[in-house]
Design an enzyme around this catalytic site. Sequence first.
Site, PDB file in Angstrom:
ATOM      1  N   ARG A 101     -18.539 -26.787  12.114  1.00  0.00           N
ATOM      2  CA  ARG A 101     -18.508 -27.890  13.180  1.00  0.00           C
ATOM      3  C   ARG A 101     -20.004 -28.575  13.266  1.00  0.00           C
ATOM      4  O   ARG A 101     -20.832 -27.779  12.840  1.00  0.00           O
ATOM      5  CB  ARG A 101     -18.481 -27.238  14.763  1.00  0.00           C
ATOM      6  CG  ARG A 101     -16.934 -26.784  14.901  1.00  0.00           C
ATOM      7  CD  ARG A 101     -16.919 -26.442  16.271  1.00  0.00           C
ATOM      8  NE  ARG A 101     -15.711 -25.481  16.680  1.00  0.00           N
ATOM      9  CZ  ARG A 101     -15.920 -24.449  17.469  1.00  0.00           C
ATOM     10  NH1 ARG A 101     -16.853 -24.004  17.818  1.00  0.00           N
ATOM     11  NH2 ARG A 101     -14.595 -23.917  17.677  1.00  0.00           N
ATOM     12  N   HIS A 109     -18.169 -20.116  25.209  1.00  0.00           N
ATOM     13  CA  HIS A 109     -18.649 -18.684  25.148  1.00  0.00           C
ATOM     14  C   HIS A 109     -19.323 -17.807  26.013  1.00  0.00           C
ATOM     15  O   HIS A 109     -20.006 -17.095  26.197  1.00  0.00           O
ATOM     16  CB  HIS A 109     -19.973 -18.850  23.858  1.00  0.00           C
ATOM     17  CG  HIS A 109     -19.371 -19.173  22.625  1.00  0.00           C
ATOM     18  ND1 HIS A 109     -20.356 -19.808  21.562  1.00  0.00           N
ATOM     19  CD2 HIS A 109     -18.338 -18.832  21.788  1.00  0.00           C
ATOM     20  CE1 HIS A 109     -19.684 -19.950  20.260  1.00  0.00           C
ATOM     21  NE2 HIS A 109     -18.586 -19.236  20.220  1.00  0.00           N
ATOM     22  N   ASN A 160      -6.689 -11.969  22.804  1.00  0.00           N
ATOM     23  CA  ASN A 160      -7.155 -13.315  22.375  1.00  0.00           C
ATOM     24  C   ASN A 160      -6.198 -14.265  21.757  1.00  0.00           C
ATOM     25  O   ASN A 160      -6.104 -13.816  20.402  1.00  0.00           O
ATOM     26  CB  ASN A 160      -8.486 -13.334  21.817  1.00  0.00           C
ATOM     27  CG  ASN A 160      -9.073 -14.640  21.513  1.00  0.00           C
ATOM     28  OD1 ASN A 160      -8.442 -15.491  21.820  1.00  0.00           O
ATOM     29  ND2 ASN A 160     -10.251 -14.536  20.790  1.00  0.00           N
ATOM     30  N   ARG A 177      -7.964 -13.923  27.285  1.00  0.00           N
ATOM     31  CA  ARG A 177      -9.266 -15.014  26.982  1.00  0.00           C
ATOM     32  C   ARG A 177      -8.419 -16.302  27.054  1.00  0.00           C
ATOM     33  O   ARG A 177      -7.696 -16.597  26.389  1.00  0.00           O
ATOM     34  CB  ARG A 177      -9.770 -14.779  25.830  1.00  0.00           C
ATOM     35  CG  ARG A 177     -10.811 -15.960  25.502  1.00  0.00           C
ATOM     36  CD  ARG A 177     -11.211 -16.174  24.056  1.00  0.00           C
ATOM     37  NE  ARG A 177     -12.172 -17.189  23.810  1.00  0.00           N
ATOM     38  CZ  ARG A 177     -12.130 -17.836  22.820  1.00  0.00           C
ATOM     39  NH1 ARG A 177     -11.392 -17.500  21.710  1.00  0.00           N
ATOM     40  NH2 ARG A 177     -13.110 -18.912  22.435  1.00  0.00           N
ATOM     41  N   GLU A 218     -17.044  -9.217  23.490  1.00  0.00           N
ATOM     42  CA  GLU A 218     -16.418 -10.241  24.688  1.00  0.00           C
ATOM     43  C   GLU A 218     -14.884  -9.297  24.886  1.00  0.00           C
ATOM     44  O   GLU A 218     -14.680  -9.677  26.184  1.00  0.00           O
ATOM     45  CB  GLU A 218     -15.899 -11.569  24.035  1.00  0.00           C
ATOM     46  CG  GLU A 218     -17.035 -12.459  23.679  1.00  0.00           C
ATOM     47  CD  GLU A 218     -16.675 -13.408  22.785  1.00  0.00           C
ATOM     48  OE1 GLU A 218     -16.722 -13.089  21.344  1.00  0.00           O
ATOM     49  OE2 GLU A 218     -16.499 -14.684  23.060  1.00  0.00           O
TER      50      GLU A 218
END
Length: 392
Positions: free
Chosen positions: A235, A177, A7, A88, A378
């Site tokens: 956020r 996601h 990632n 990713r 993940e």
Amino acid sequence: MKILSVNAGSSSLKFTLLELPEEKVIISGNFEKIGLPDSFYSVKYNGKKDRKETLLKDHTDAVKILLEELKNYKVIKSYDEIDGIGHRLVHGGDKYTESVIINEDVLKTVESLVPLAPIHNPANLIGVRSFMEVLPNTPMVAVFDTAFHQTMKEEEFLYALPYEWYQKYGVRRYGFHGTSHRFIANKMKEILGEDKKIISCHIGNGASLCAIKNGKSIATSMGFTPNAGVIMGSRCGDIDVGLLPYVISQTGKKFDEVMNDLNKKSGVLGITGISSDMRDVEEGFNNKDPRCVTAMNMYANKIVDYIVSYNAKLEGADYIVFTAGVGENSDVMRDMIISRLNFMGVKLDSEKNSTRGIKGIISTEDSTIKVCVLPTDEELMIAKDTYDLINK
Ligand code: ADP
């Protein structure tokens, strides 16, 4: 087979080397502040974490050190023991509905999607190209954050905006996601033996909810960008865009600065003025700090808005699944969310909920929707896709 799951961000590169199909993590690590004078990396092996300070000029530097370290830690003898690398990638637009083997065409397409993800896609691509430079013959796979949500219907992904904006410029909800929500969908099926109607709540620093039916995403809370939906660490989530010109006129800030504020200075950090980390906010909440109390209530309320909405879209959910940093670890937040759903018969077993490190069902026997905690993975999902595609 040894599969490396990667990632890459703009200044970081996380990796996990896994043994497949055993699904065993061999070694993992994180390169941080790449390109900055205080760059460093850490390696986790055999339950021990080593931190090393070193100058990492760029991502290729990090990749070279990473591969050297795999030899130093004696997890591989030569580079060709790495059978595949899964990357990713944040944005696959509407071009990718699943993971793909990386070739020049894929790289070009991802490049063409840079306007949709101007920060993430270039960083991801730098990661891919750095590995290609050092390991040109190793098969690589792209795993997109957006892919799982491409099953949403048009009525779900469209915004009520001029239709040409969608047709000409691809303005629509994409959702993110996806790899985590897909992991939850697959794992739940594996555990239960059949597809159930699931509301997957990935609440970490970034957060999104997903309604899953027949193993597919039918709705998700993030939108055109990851800054939509529920309240996150820093956020803002859903807001009225009409406030933007007003804020710009009042603060004298430039548009980019305001966008930065919406991404990095909002959410629980914005409300509390203390931290984007829910552990700190929870501590403030326990000490009755008024802004932390408000932030925790707002955070729970917004998640409940989506759960109730998704329950309707699913025509009655079977499971609410909590995952990621907050979802897996905060019994307080899980309790605040589920207590707001008591009116519809969803109830937590408070003893199970407060058990440290709980995995599995945390609702009462008679709860109308079962509630559970399921750690996401993940990295494993990326490695599995890579394994499947290179063995096809
Ligand atoms: P990311 O979205 O960056 O992948 P994670 O899913 O790892 O993040 O979630 C990280 C967040 O999880 C932290 O910022 C923190 O807010 C939250 N978190 C972790 N442990 C706890 C805990 N015990 N209680 C509350 N929040 C926690």
